[in-house]
Write a protein that holds these residues in place. Sequence first.
Motif, mmCIF file in Angstrom:
data_model
loop_
_atom_site.group_PDB
_atom_site.id
_atom_site.type_symbol
_atom_site.label_atom_id
_atom_site.label_comp_id
_atom_site.label_asym_id
_atom_site.label_seq_id
_atom_site.Cartn_x
_atom_site.Cartn_y
_atom_site.Cartn_z
ATOM 1 N N GLY A 75 0.816 -1.198 0.000
ATOM 2 C CA GLY A 75 0.000 0.000 0.000
ATOM 3 C C GLY A 75 0.854 1.254 0.000
ATOM 4 O O GLY A 75 2.074 1.174 0.046
ATOM 5 N N TYR A 82 1.010 3.712 2.318
ATOM 6 C CA TYR A 82 1.520 4.243 3.576
ATOM 7 C C TYR A 82 2.853 3.630 3.961
ATOM 8 O O TYR A 82 3.771 4.307 4.397
ATOM 9 C CB TYR A 82 0.498 4.033 4.696
ATOM 10 C CG TYR A 82 1.080 4.340 6.037
ATOM 11 C CD1 TYR A 82 1.439 3.317 6.915
ATOM 12 C CD2 TYR A 82 1.326 5.655 6.423
ATOM 13 C CE1 TYR A 82 2.020 3.600 8.134
ATOM 14 C CE2 TYR A 82 1.912 5.942 7.635
ATOM 15 C CZ TYR A 82 2.252 4.913 8.486
ATOM 16 O OH TYR A 82 2.833 5.190 9.684
ATOM 17 N N VAL A 129 2.161 -2.490 4.437
ATOM 18 C CA VAL A 129 0.708 -2.451 4.281
ATOM 19 C C VAL A 129 0.370 -3.085 2.945
ATOM 20 O O VAL A 129 1.011 -2.806 1.943
ATOM 21 C CB VAL A 129 0.183 -1.005 4.340
ATOM 22 C CG1 VAL A 129 -1.303 -0.956 4.018
ATOM 23 C CG2 VAL A 129 0.452 -0.411 5.710
ATOM 24 N N ASP A 148 -2.503 -3.499 0.184
ATOM 25 C CA ASP A 148 -3.792 -2.916 -0.165
ATOM 26 C C ASP A 148 -4.535 -3.631 -1.277
ATOM 27 O O ASP A 148 -5.624 -3.195 -1.663
ATOM 28 C CB ASP A 148 -3.658 -1.417 -0.466
ATOM 29 C CG ASP A 148 -2.898 -1.139 -1.747
ATOM 30 O OD1 ASP A 148 -2.795 0.058 -2.100
ATOM 31 O OD2 ASP A 148 -2.403 -2.088 -2.387
ATOM 32 N N ASP A 162 -2.727 -2.704 10.975
ATOM 33 C CA ASP A 162 -3.804 -2.662 9.995
ATOM 34 C C ASP A 162 -4.892 -3.648 10.412
ATOM 35 O O ASP A 162 -4.643 -4.583 11.180
ATOM 36 C CB ASP A 162 -3.302 -3.080 8.608
ATOM 37 C CG ASP A 162 -2.209 -2.183 8.066
ATOM 38 O OD1 ASP A 162 -1.503 -2.647 7.154
ATOM 39 O OD2 ASP A 162 -2.042 -1.046 8.547
ATOM 40 N N TYR A 195 -7.728 -6.235 8.454
ATOM 41 C CA TYR A 195 -8.136 -6.870 7.199
ATOM 42 C C TYR A 195 -9.423 -7.655 7.426
ATOM 43 O O TYR A 195 -9.627 -8.252 8.486
ATOM 44 C CB TYR A 195 -7.053 -7.815 6.673
ATOM 45 C CG TYR A 195 -5.799 -7.080 6.227
ATOM 46 C CD1 TYR A 195 -4.803 -6.771 7.132
ATOM 47 C CD2 TYR A 195 -5.646 -6.689 4.902
ATOM 48 C CE1 TYR A 195 -3.667 -6.085 6.729
ATOM 49 C CE2 TYR A 195 -4.514 -6.004 4.486
ATOM 50 C CZ TYR A 195 -3.529 -5.701 5.412
ATOM 51 O OH TYR A 195 -2.409 -5.012 5.011
ATOM 52 N N LEU A 204 -8.000 -4.959 2.746
ATOM 53 C CA LEU A 204 -7.543 -3.941 3.699
ATOM 54 C C LEU A 204 -8.685 -2.999 4.053
ATOM 55 O O LEU A 204 -9.312 -2.405 3.179
ATOM 56 C CB LEU A 204 -6.381 -3.158 3.092
ATOM 57 C CG LEU A 204 -5.834 -1.987 3.921
ATOM 58 C CD1 LEU A 204 -5.203 -2.480 5.216
ATOM 59 C CD2 LEU A 204 -4.828 -1.189 3.094
ATOM 60 N N PHE A 233 -5.578 1.189 7.812
ATOM 61 C CA PHE A 233 -4.123 1.131 7.913
ATOM 62 C C PHE A 233 -3.626 2.154 8.928
ATOM 63 O O PHE A 233 -4.295 3.166 9.199
ATOM 64 C CB PHE A 233 -3.450 1.319 6.541
ATOM 65 C CG PHE A 233 -3.704 2.651 5.888
ATOM 66 C CD1 PHE A 233 -4.817 2.830 5.075
ATOM 67 C CD2 PHE A 233 -2.836 3.719 6.068
ATOM 68 C CE1 PHE A 233 -5.050 4.050 4.454
ATOM 69 C CE2 PHE A 233 -3.063 4.925 5.457
ATOM 70 C CZ PHE A 233 -4.179 5.101 4.658
ATOM 71 N N ASN A 285 -6.661 4.840 9.838
ATOM 72 C CA ASN A 285 -6.891 5.427 8.519
ATOM 73 C C ASN A 285 -7.739 4.501 7.656
ATOM 74 O O ASN A 285 -7.353 3.355 7.392
ATOM 75 C CB ASN A 285 -5.548 5.692 7.834
ATOM 76 C CG ASN A 285 -4.741 6.749 8.560
ATOM 77 O OD1 ASN A 285 -4.889 7.938 8.314
ATOM 78 N ND2 ASN A 285 -3.929 6.315 9.513
ATOM 79 N N GLN A 338 -9.189 2.841 4.534
ATOM 80 C CA GLN A 338 -8.756 2.595 3.161
ATOM 81 C C GLN A 338 -9.817 3.107 2.193
ATOM 82 O O GLN A 338 -11.022 3.051 2.481
ATOM 83 C CB GLN A 338 -8.508 1.089 2.952
ATOM 84 C CG GLN A 338 -8.211 0.650 1.539
ATOM 85 C CD GLN A 338 -6.882 1.171 1.000
ATOM 86 O OE1 GLN A 338 -6.159 1.904 1.668
ATOM 87 N NE2 GLN A 338 -6.552 0.773 -0.207
ATOM 88 N N THR A 339 -9.376 3.584 1.052
ATOM 89 C CA THR A 339 -10.280 4.088 0.021
ATOM 90 C C THR A 339 -11.332 3.050 -0.329
ATOM 91 O O THR A 339 -11.021 1.871 -0.555
ATOM 92 C CB THR A 339 -9.483 4.444 -1.249
ATOM 93 O OG1 THR A 339 -8.499 5.428 -0.918
ATOM 94 C CG2 THR A 339 -10.396 4.997 -2.320
#
Lengths: 120, 106
Positions: free
Chosen positions: A100, A102, A106, A108, B34, B36, B46, B49, B53, B55-56
Motif C-alpha cells: 500500500g 503508507y 501495508v 492494499d 492494519d 483486514y 484492507l 491502515f 486510517n 482505506q479508500t
Amino acid sequence: EVQLVESGGGLVKPGSSLKLSCVASGFTFSSYGMHWIRQAPKKGLEWIALIYYDSSNKYYADSVKGRFTISRDNSKNTLYLEMNSLRSEDTAMYYCAKRGGYSLYVMDAWGQGASVTVSS
Amino acid sequence: DIQMTQSPPVLSASVGDRVTLSCKASQNINKNLDWYQQKHGEGPKLLIFYTSNLQTGIPSRFSGSGSGTDYTLTISSLQPEDVATYYCYQYNSGPTFGSGTKLELK
C-alpha cells in the motif's frame, strides 16, 4: 482496477518443489513492492516474503528462509515464489499482495490465492 | 516475534449493532497496525491502515483506534455484508497477524 491472479498450485510430495506465479494488472507493477502470504487450512494468515519494486531487497519469514525464494519479472508484470524442500506444514492457500501507499508492509490488494497441498 | 491476540475469537451480533473487535500486541507496536477483512473463499481486504486510517472505498461505519499495545476495530452499525473474519496485522517488527475474530449474525 487492480487485479492479482495466482497460479501454479497443486498437490506435491514432501521434499519436492513448486513455483507459484502472480500476474498483476491495473497498476504500475514495477513501482510497487510485493508480498506473499499464506493461510493453512482453517488457520490464520502468515506473512512469508517481501520483494522490493526493483528486486534490490528481499525478506523472508523464518519458517521459509532458505527454502523459498521470491522473485519478480517487471517486464511480465509477474511475481514468483519458488518453493523447495516442501513439508506438510507448507500446505496452505498462498496469496500475493501489493504494498500500500503508507508503508512497505501495508498490503492494499490481494489475489484470490493458489492452493498448495504437500502430502505423500 | 510480536504476538497479536485478538478477542473474542467469535462474535455474534445483530444487524444495526455497534461492534468492537480487540487486538492486543505483546509489545508496543507504535500504531503500525492494519485491519483486514476476509470473507469466506476470498482473499483478505484492507480496511484500516496505521491504526485509524480508512482505506479508500471502505464504508465509514468502519473505524480503528488504539496505541501502544491495545487496538480496536469498530463497526458502528453492523450490516449483513460485514459477516467475515477480521484480522489485525502489525508491521512494527517482523510482521505478524492476529488469529482472527469471526463475526457472525445473531
